[in-house]
Design an enzyme around this catalytic site. Structure first.
Site, short mmCIF file in Angstrom:
data_model
loop_
_atom_site.label_atom_id
_atom_site.label_comp_id
_atom_site.label_asym_id
_atom_site.label_seq_id
_atom_site.Cartn_x
_atom_site.Cartn_y
_atom_site.Cartn_z
N PHE A 139 0.78 -1.13 -0.24
CA PHE A 139 0.00 -0.05 -0.05
C PHE A 139 0.90 1.35 -0.10
O PHE A 139 0.38 2.44 -0.24
CB PHE A 139 -0.98 0.26 1.21
CG PHE A 139 -0.49 -0.01 2.52
CD1 PHE A 139 -0.24 1.30 3.30
CD2 PHE A 139 -0.24 -1.08 3.29
CE1 PHE A 139 0.46 1.05 4.52
CE2 PHE A 139 0.49 -1.15 4.42
CZ PHE A 139 0.69 -0.12 5.12
N GLN A 141 5.24 2.64 -0.94
CA GLN A 141 6.46 2.52 -1.23
C GLN A 141 7.52 3.55 -1.41
O GLN A 141 7.04 4.65 -1.49
CB GLN A 141 6.62 1.74 -2.80
CG GLN A 141 6.34 2.52 -3.93
CD GLN A 141 6.40 1.77 -5.28
OE1 GLN A 141 6.05 0.72 -5.25
NE2 GLN A 141 7.00 2.33 -6.12
N GLY A 142 8.83 3.33 -1.46
CA GLY A 142 9.94 4.20 -1.43
C GLY A 142 10.77 3.61 -2.24
O GLY A 142 10.71 2.48 -3.05
N ALA A 143 12.11 4.37 -2.43
CA ALA A 143 13.07 3.84 -3.35
C ALA A 143 13.72 2.47 -3.17
O ALA A 143 14.18 2.08 -3.84
CB ALA A 143 14.20 5.08 -3.44
N GLY A 145 12.28 0.03 -0.70
CA GLY A 145 11.22 -0.92 -0.01
C GLY A 145 9.79 -0.54 -0.08
O GLY A 145 9.63 0.50 -0.88
N ASP A 259 12.31 12.02 14.67
CA ASP A 259 11.25 12.27 13.52
C ASP A 259 9.82 12.31 14.37
O ASP A 259 8.88 11.67 13.55
CB ASP A 259 11.66 11.36 12.56
CG ASP A 259 10.74 12.02 11.19
OD1 ASP A 259 10.58 12.99 11.05
OD2 ASP A 259 10.44 11.19 10.39
#
Length: 414
Positions: A139, A141-143, A145, A259
């Site tokens: 659902f 995503q990133g670069a 994973g 964060d």
């Protein structure tokens, strides 16, 4: 520790809007989402799926922000995910659970029974049994994973899968360190207001972390959904207390979150708040060599933005911004880009404006927490006591207290 790319160009420069700086690729988006999503950082994911939410760092470089809700989807760092034939169903074949992973290489790499699962050094008890993990759809995503919803031993879970970079040994080494660190932290943190760690595992080309799945979404999503209605003040203080108690526990163990923001605060089924996304957290004694860009500018303490030495008090600063969000229901510095906000915070002493009708005790907490001097910021144990006093005051003196203050000016100088 290998450091990420340096942020350069805005602080101390009046022409900050025209300066460029580097980012580690790591944009993310919700799969199948239109243009109404909330995106404010790169390298972390905050998205919902069927009413649920998870907030987990994907490439552990939650650097800066991008305030566009539309053009980011065409960024070359994004890869569309087709869920039509990806993960979802599991069937029993020859007495063993098999997973339909026909169109998802990461999930296939994780679930491939021909590849042995590697143990977690010093954390063998937390190694998940992949035979009991049922992968659902990706659902977000990133670069490096993706995030999936799934089940583990019948429980709804969030599954983060990271891919080992094949062509970058330096990046692979950094991700390996960050994976082990995140596992160590999650396995150590056990508190009602910390997202519950379920387990993790490694394979030659992927790393996997499994946590509880929060059905209530993030606090930021909750505030966005209620933008046209007021919210009880006592609920805002209760949520703030959950965060403060969780952070007092985190700091008591010597950790820094780094964060803390409303996107990383999840609402569980019992309405309590769970602090999530420890992928960028660090042990306090390891401040030497920390990647200073980590975090998200709207919530980031000035000393982090300026790359100065910092302590646990950076989390206290972020909490002050979060408390303001809970009181007003608004996005911090919403009329600025995140980079503009960073410049204003450091060079102009700008902070969100405190509503005129805010309870004095809450106003005091906010202004002390986001003070430019870290020494002025109270420790979380003191924040908890102040919020408990505020809660008592609300229960005894404020009738039907609600918030959603009308703020004509979104910020003011300190």
């Amino acid at each position: 520790m290998v450091e990420g790319p340096k942020f350069t160009g805005i602080i101390g420069n009046s022409n900050y809007e025209n300066n460029l700086y580097e980012f580690t690729p790591g944009f993310y988006h919700k799969i199948g989402e239109g243009s109404n999503m909330s995106i404010d950082s790169m390298g972390s994911m905050q998205t919902s799926n069927g009413g649920g939410s998870v907030s987990m760092s994907v490439d552990n470089s939650s650097v800066g922000s991008n305030d566009s809700h539309t053009h980011i989807l065409s960024h070359p760092g994004l890869k569309p995910v087709n869920n039509n034939n990806s993960v979802g169903h599991s069937v029993l074949r020859a007495g063993r659970e098999q997973h339909a992973l026909s169109d998802d290489a990461l999930a296939r790499a994780l679930m491939d029974s021909r590849v042995p699962t590697e143990g977690l050094e010093n954390y063998d008890d937390w190694t998940i049994d992949l035979r009991k993990l049922n992968m659902g759809p990706a659902f977000a995503q990133g670069a490096f994973g993706k995030l999936y919803k799934g089940t583990y031993k019948g429980e709804d879970v969030a599954i983060k899968i990271l891919e080992r970079p094949e062509n970058s040994p330096e990046r692979a080494q950094l991700m390996e360190q960050q994976f082990q660190q995140e596992v160590m932290m999650l396995a150590t943190l056990r508190h009602p207001n910390i997202v519950r760690f379920i387990g993790a595992c490694r394979k030659p080309m992927v790393w996997c972390i499994v946590t509880e799945y929060a059905r209530g979404g993030s606090v930021r999503q909750f505030l966005m959904r209620r933008q046209n209605r007021s919210v009880p003040l006592r609920l805002a203080v209760k949520q703030a207390l959950d965060v403060a108690r969780g952070m007092a526990y985190v700091h008591g163990l010597g950790f820094i979150h780094r964060d803390l923001k409303s996107d990383n605060l999840l609402i569980s089924a019992d309405k309590s708040i769970k602090i999530a996304d420890f992928g960028v957290a660090r042990i306090e004694v390891q401040t030497e060599g920390m990647t200073p860009e980590t975090g998200t500018y709207r919530w980031m303490a000035p000393e982090m933005i300026q790359h100065r030495p910092y302590t646990q008090k950076v989390d206290v600063y972020s909490f002050g911004i979060v408390l303001w969000e809970l009181i007003t229901g608004m996005l911090p510095f919403q009329n600025m880009t995140a980079v503009q906000a960073a410049f204003a915070v450091v060079n102009k002493g700008v902070r969100p404006i405190v509503p005129n009708d805010c309870l004095p005790v809450l106003s005091e907490i906010m202004t002390r927490c986001w003070d430019a001097n870290p020494e002025v910021r109270p420790p979380f144990m003191e924040v908890v006591r102040m919020l408990e006093n505020a809660e008592t005051e609300i229960m005894t003196t404020v009738r039907k207290a609600r918030f959603r203050c009308c703020i004509t000016q979104p910020m003011t100088a300190d």
